[in-house]
Scaffold this motif. Structure first.
Motif, PDB file in Angstrom:
ATOM      1  N   LEU A  21     127.592  39.626 101.212  1.00 20.76           N
ATOM      2  CA  LEU A  21     128.824  39.205 100.545  1.00 20.76           C
ATOM      3  C   LEU A  21     128.876  39.698  99.099  1.00 20.76           C
ATOM      4  N   VAL A  22     127.795  39.515  98.360  1.00 16.79           N
ATOM      5  CA  VAL A  22     127.748  39.955  96.961  1.00 16.79           C
ATOM      6  C   VAL A  22     127.862  41.474  96.875  1.00 16.79           C
ATOM      7  N   GLY A  23     127.204  42.184  97.778  1.00 17.93           N
ATOM      8  CA  GLY A  23     127.301  43.637  97.787  1.00 17.93           C
ATOM      9  C   GLY A  23     128.707  44.123  98.087  1.00 17.93           C
ATOM     10  N   ALA A  24     129.375  43.465  99.021  1.00 24.60           N
ATOM     11  CA  ALA A  24     130.750  43.853  99.365  1.00 24.60           C
ATOM     12  C   ALA A  24     131.705  43.575  98.215  1.00 24.60           C
ATOM     13  N   VAL A  25     131.614  42.393  97.625  1.00 26.62           N
ATOM     14  CA  VAL A  25     132.493  42.051  96.500  1.00 26.62           C
ATOM     15  C   VAL A  25     132.219  42.972  95.315  1.00 26.62           C
ATOM     16  N   GLY A  26     130.971  43.220  95.018  1.00 25.35           N
ATOM     17  CA  GLY A  26     130.626  44.093  93.894  1.00 25.35           C
ATOM     18  C   GLY A  26     131.063  45.527  94.108  1.00 25.35           C
ATOM     19  N   THR A  27     130.931  46.031  95.325  1.00 24.33           N
ATOM     20  CA  THR A  27     131.333  47.407  95.606  1.00 24.33           C
ATOM     21  C   THR A  27     132.839  47.572  95.467  1.00 24.33           C
ATOM     22  N   VAL A  28     133.579  46.572  95.869  1.00 26.13           N
ATOM     23  CA  VAL A  28     135.033  46.650  95.755  1.00 26.13           C
ATOM     24  C   VAL A  28     135.486  46.441  94.310  1.00 26.13           C
ATOM     25  N   MET A  29     134.853  45.542  93.576  1.00 24.55           N
ATOM     26  CA  MET A  29     135.360  45.134  92.266  1.00 24.55           C
ATOM     27  C   MET A  29     134.710  45.813  91.059  1.00 24.55           C
ATOM     28  N   HIS A  30     133.635  46.581  91.224  1.00 23.85           N
ATOM     29  CA  HIS A  30     132.935  47.109  90.048  1.00 23.85           C
ATOM     30  C   HIS A  30     133.776  48.091  89.245  1.00 23.85           C
ATOM     31  N   ARG A  31     134.808  48.672  89.836  1.00 19.51           N
ATOM     32  CA  ARG A  31     135.668  49.616  89.121  1.00 19.51           C
ATOM     33  C   ARG A  31     136.957  48.984  88.631  1.00 19.51           C
ATOM     34  N   LEU A  68     122.096  43.082 100.240  1.00 21.44           N
ATOM     35  CA  LEU A  68     122.781  43.723  99.120  1.00 21.44           C
ATOM     36  C   LEU A  68     122.706  45.238  99.237  1.00 21.44           C
ATOM     37  N   PHE A  69     121.513  45.759  99.428  1.00 20.95           N
ATOM     38  CA  PHE A  69     121.341  47.210  99.495  1.00 20.95           C
ATOM     39  C   PHE A  69     122.059  47.784 100.712  1.00 20.95           C
ATOM     40  N   GLY A  70     121.977  47.105 101.835  1.00 20.06           N
ATOM     41  CA  GLY A  70     122.640  47.586 103.046  1.00 20.06           C
ATOM     42  C   GLY A  70     124.152  47.637 102.900  1.00 20.06           C
ATOM     43  N   SER A  71     124.733  46.571 102.362  1.00 16.17           N
ATOM     44  CA  SER A  71     126.192  46.564 102.242  1.00 16.17           C
ATOM     45  C   SER A  71     126.677  47.564 101.200  1.00 16.17           C
ATOM     46  N   VAL A  72     125.959  47.726 100.108  1.00 19.45           N
ATOM     47  CA  VAL A  72     126.357  48.718  99.102  1.00 19.45           C
ATOM     48  C   VAL A  72     126.277  50.123  99.688  1.00 19.45           C
ATOM     49  N   GLN A  73     125.244  50.407 100.457  1.00 20.48           N
ATOM     50  CA  GLN A  73     125.109  51.744 101.035  1.00 20.48           C
ATOM     51  C   GLN A  73     126.171  52.023 102.093  1.00 20.48           C
ATOM     52  N   VAL A  74     126.465  51.048 102.928  1.00 23.52           N
ATOM     53  CA  VAL A  74     127.478  51.244 103.966  1.00 23.52           C
ATOM     54  C   VAL A  74     128.860  51.414 103.342  1.00 23.52           C
ATOM     55  N   SER A  76     129.594  52.464 100.414  1.00 21.84           N
ATOM     56  CA  SER A  76     129.686  53.619  99.515  1.00 21.84           C
ATOM     57  C   SER A  76     130.000  54.910 100.262  1.00 21.84           C
ATOM     58  N   GLY A  77     129.925  54.884 101.572  1.00 25.47           N
ATOM     59  CA  GLY A  77     130.211  56.083 102.367  1.00 25.47           C
ATOM     60  C   GLY A  77     131.700  56.253 102.612  1.00 25.47           C
ATOM     61  N   LEU A  78     132.039  57.275 103.378  1.00 25.39           N
ATOM     62  CA  LEU A  78     133.429  57.537 103.729  1.00 25.39           C
ATOM     63  C   LEU A  78     133.951  56.478 104.693  1.00 25.39           C
ATOM     64  N   GLY A  79     135.167  56.021 104.440  1.00 27.51           N
ATOM     65  CA  GLY A  79     135.811  55.079 105.339  1.00 27.51           C
ATOM     66  C   GLY A  79     136.456  55.801 106.504  1.00 27.51           C
TER      67      GLY A  79
END
Length: 127
Positions: A21-31, A68-74, A76-79
């Motif tokens: 959850l934290v990885g998903a929220v952070g990946t979407v919101m960090h920018r 965290l690492f798994g969700s950030v890596q997934v 970060s790839g192409l949708g």
């Protein structure tokens, strides 16, 4: 070495889900708002890591790191439509999120155990 109990496993699974959850929220919101979006997302990782470490110990920290690492890596790839949540043109912010989140969570996981122990403070004896 402590014996692995069902309670430890359940707490590690809960920490894994929190890491996802934290990885998903952070990946979407960090920018979202530069550079404060990245700072807030790294603070979110810090809060989750400290909470999990105090609640579940090293097994929880390991679960949080994997999630965290798994969700950030997934993410970060192409949708499926070719879109990207962490674009290469904004490399400093993307690498700051990916490596910063990992460094913060790993730093909390490797911190001394006594920082998270529930030990009452000693009061000075009255004269």
């Amino acid at each position: 070495m402590p014996i692995v109990t069902p309670r430890m496993v359940l707490r590690a699974l809960g920490a894994l889900l929190l890491g996802v959850l934290v990885g998903a929220v952070g990946t979407v919101m960090h920018r979202s708002v530069r550079p404060w979006g990245l700072v807030v997302c790294l603070l979110l990782v810090l809060a989750a890591a400290v909470t999990v470490r105090a609640w579940a110990g090293w097994t929880g920290s390991l679960g949080l790191l994997v999630g965290l690492f798994g969700s950030v890596q997934v993410l970060s790839g192409l949708g499926p439509g070719g879109d990207v949540l962490v674009p290469g043109g904004d490399a400093a912010l993307g690498w700051g999120w990916a490596l910063g989140a990992l460094a913060v969570a790993l730093g909390v996981a490797l911190a001394p155990r006594r920082w998270f122990a529930e030990v009452p403070l000693r009061r000075p004896s009255a004269p």
